[in-house]
Scaffold this motif. Structure first.
Motif, mmCIF file in Angstrom:
data_model
loop_
_atom_site.group_PDB
_atom_site.id
_atom_site.type_symbol
_atom_site.label_atom_id
_atom_site.label_comp_id
_atom_site.label_asym_id
_atom_site.label_seq_id
_atom_site.Cartn_x
_atom_site.Cartn_y
_atom_site.Cartn_z
ATOM 1 N N ALA A 13 0.864 -1.186 0.000
ATOM 2 C CA ALA A 13 0.000 0.000 0.000
ATOM 3 C C ALA A 13 0.897 1.232 0.000
ATOM 4 N N ARG A 14 0.437 2.297 -0.685
ATOM 5 C CA ARG A 14 1.242 3.518 -0.809
ATOM 6 C C ARG A 14 0.508 4.704 -0.197
ATOM 7 N N VAL A 15 1.269 5.542 0.495
ATOM 8 C CA VAL A 15 0.770 6.801 1.043
ATOM 9 C C VAL A 15 1.776 7.886 0.654
ATOM 10 N N GLY A 16 1.372 8.784 -0.239
ATOM 11 C CA GLY A 16 2.293 9.820 -0.679
ATOM 12 C C GLY A 16 3.510 9.207 -1.344
ATOM 13 N N PHE A 20 4.347 0.855 1.932
ATOM 14 C CA PHE A 20 4.370 -0.106 3.036
ATOM 15 C C PHE A 20 4.113 -1.496 2.457
ATOM 16 N N SER A 21 4.983 -2.430 2.765
ATOM 17 C CA SER A 21 4.821 -3.803 2.294
ATOM 18 C C SER A 21 4.708 -4.738 3.496
ATOM 19 N N VAL A 22 3.869 -5.758 3.344
ATOM 20 C CA VAL A 22 3.642 -6.743 4.408
ATOM 21 C C VAL A 22 3.842 -8.135 3.825
ATOM 22 N N GLN A 69 9.191 1.917 2.973
ATOM 23 C CA GLN A 69 10.147 2.442 2.002
ATOM 24 C C GLN A 69 9.721 3.847 1.578
ATOM 25 N N THR A 70 10.684 4.775 1.537
ATOM 26 C CA THR A 70 10.402 6.144 1.134
ATOM 27 C C THR A 70 11.024 6.422 -0.223
ATOM 28 N N ALA A 71 10.702 7.598 -0.773
ATOM 29 C CA ALA A 71 11.213 7.960 -2.093
ATOM 30 C C ALA A 71 12.725 8.069 -2.081
ATOM 31 N N THR A 72 13.302 8.503 -0.964
ATOM 32 C CA THR A 72 14.764 8.587 -0.869
ATOM 33 C C THR A 72 15.306 7.223 -0.476
ATOM 34 N N ALA A 73 16.469 6.924 -1.011
ATOM 35 C CA ALA A 73 17.033 5.587 -0.803
ATOM 36 C C ALA A 73 17.279 5.289 0.662
ATOM 37 N N SER A 74 17.715 6.308 1.421
ATOM 38 C CA SER A 74 18.066 6.085 2.815
ATOM 39 C C SER A 74 16.900 6.290 3.770
ATOM 40 N N ASP A 125 3.229 10.084 9.230
ATOM 41 C CA ASP A 125 1.837 10.341 9.585
ATOM 42 C C ASP A 125 1.254 9.006 10.039
ATOM 43 N N LEU A 126 1.196 8.814 11.348
ATOM 44 C CA LEU A 126 0.839 7.495 11.895
ATOM 45 C C LEU A 126 -0.560 7.064 11.468
ATOM 46 N N GLU A 127 -1.501 8.006 11.382
ATOM 47 C CA GLU A 127 -2.875 7.640 11.002
ATOM 48 C C GLU A 127 -2.922 7.087 9.578
ATOM 49 N N SER A 128 -2.286 7.796 8.650
ATOM 50 C CA SER A 128 -2.267 7.330 7.257
ATOM 51 C C SER A 128 -1.483 6.030 7.128
ATOM 52 N N ALA A 129 -0.367 5.951 7.856
ATOM 53 C CA ALA A 129 0.448 4.740 7.808
ATOM 54 C C ALA A 129 -0.319 3.530 8.338
ATOM 55 N N THR A 130 -1.097 3.750 9.397
ATOM 56 C CA THR A 130 -1.883 2.663 9.979
ATOM 57 C C THR A 130 -2.879 2.119 8.975
ATOM 58 N N GLN A 131 -3.583 3.013 8.281
ATOM 59 C CA GLN A 131 -4.553 2.564 7.285
ATOM 60 C C GLN A 131 -3.865 1.801 6.156
#
Length: 292
Positions: A13-16, A20-22, A69-74, A125-131
């Motif tokens: 799932a992607r947020v911005g 997030f992978s499970v 995982q974010t857009a930046t490698a690190s 953003d914990l709320e968006s990440a949780t969803q």
């Protein structure tokens, strides 16, 4: 239909600019046990994610792995300490004034000073990440269940074939039982006649001995109970509810009846079939260990 406890499932799932992978991996276990591995910033989600898994799965040792995982490698972004930059600029002006030098300070000079620009872990953003994680976990659970169901169908076919073998051998053993009694009567008659050496033998006494042998070797009760266990086992195979633990209990009962039948069998052909039945019951027991 049966379900296996072994399987794998994944979801994303992607947020911005974050993804997030499970991943889920499950193996055999008496109960449902979840071992979660989450990023530190998502550690508070472990209880609700564990419950989400247990609401869908009845049994199995499940490894739950969440990655961010974010857009930046690190996964870090540059942060500017503006207050510190002002202090550097002030210090440079004071130094220039004290030395009588021109105070032509550029922002680039200030930016290169220690601590002005730092790489920090990006906030979340914990709320968006949780969803997002919940959604990815639902995908993973669906994929895991599909795999467990496919494996369960293979287990069902294997168990069905083994049950048919046991049912067939059980009927043959039951049919051979009267022959074992007749063979014993004949052997006993010949032995008594040999020992009596022409003396009349009491037929009633001979009949009593044969009757006692027939009673000791009677397997009707064991055959009936085994048939009942097999029938109950098939009913569990057709059930939509998790049945592994009840199947395991029935396999123990099958083993008990087959063992008792073997101890009573006095016919070589019956004994051979009982040995084969024991082997199949053991194979069923091994398969049932993987049934949800």
């Amino acid at each position: 239909m049966l379900k296996s406890m072994t399987g794998f499932g994944a979801g994303r799932a992607r947020v911005g600019d974050e993804e997030f992978s499970v991943e889920l991996r499950s193996l055999n276990h008496k109960f449902c046990e979840v071992k979660a591995r989450l990023p530190r910033e998502l550690s508070t989600l472990e209880p609700v994610l564990t419950k989400q898994v247990k609401d869908r799965l009845a049994r199995g040792s499940v490894e739950l792995h969440v990655r961010r995982q974010t857009a930046t490698a690190s996964g870090t972004v540059p942060m500017v300490d503006v207050a510190l930059a002002r202090e550097y600029a002030r210090a440079f002006r004071e130094l220039a004034e004290a030395l009588g030098a021109p105070a032509d300070i550029s922002w680039a000079q200030v930016a290169t000073q220690p601590g002005v620009v730092k790489l920090e872990e990006k906030g979340i953003d914990l709320e968006s990440a949780t969803q997002a994680v919940h959604g990815a976990l639902e995908q993973a659970l669906t994929a895991l269940e599909q795999m467990r169901q496919v494996e369960g169908e293979a287990i069902w076919a294997d168990l069905d074939a083994r049950l048919k073998l046991i049912e067939g051998w059980s009927r043959e053993v039951a049919a051979l039982a009267p022959k074992a009694v007749e063979d014993y009567r004949q052997r006993l008659s010949e032995r008594v006649a040999e020992l009596a050496r022409g003396v009349a033998v009491d037929p009633q006494r001979l009949a009593q001995e044969v009757a006692m042998f027939a009673e000791r070797t009677d397997i009707a009760e064991e055959v009936t109970r085994l048939a009942s266990h097999l029938e109950q086992f098939r009913a569990l195979m057709a059930s939509s509810e998790p049945a592994g633990r009840r199947m395991d209990f029935l396999v123990q009962e099958m083993h008990r009846e087959v063992n008792t039948t073997g101890s009573k069998s006095q016919h070589a052909e019956s004994s051979a079939r009982v040995v084969s039945m024991k082997a199949e019951v053991e194979r069923i027991r091994e398969q049932v260990q993987n049934v949800e």
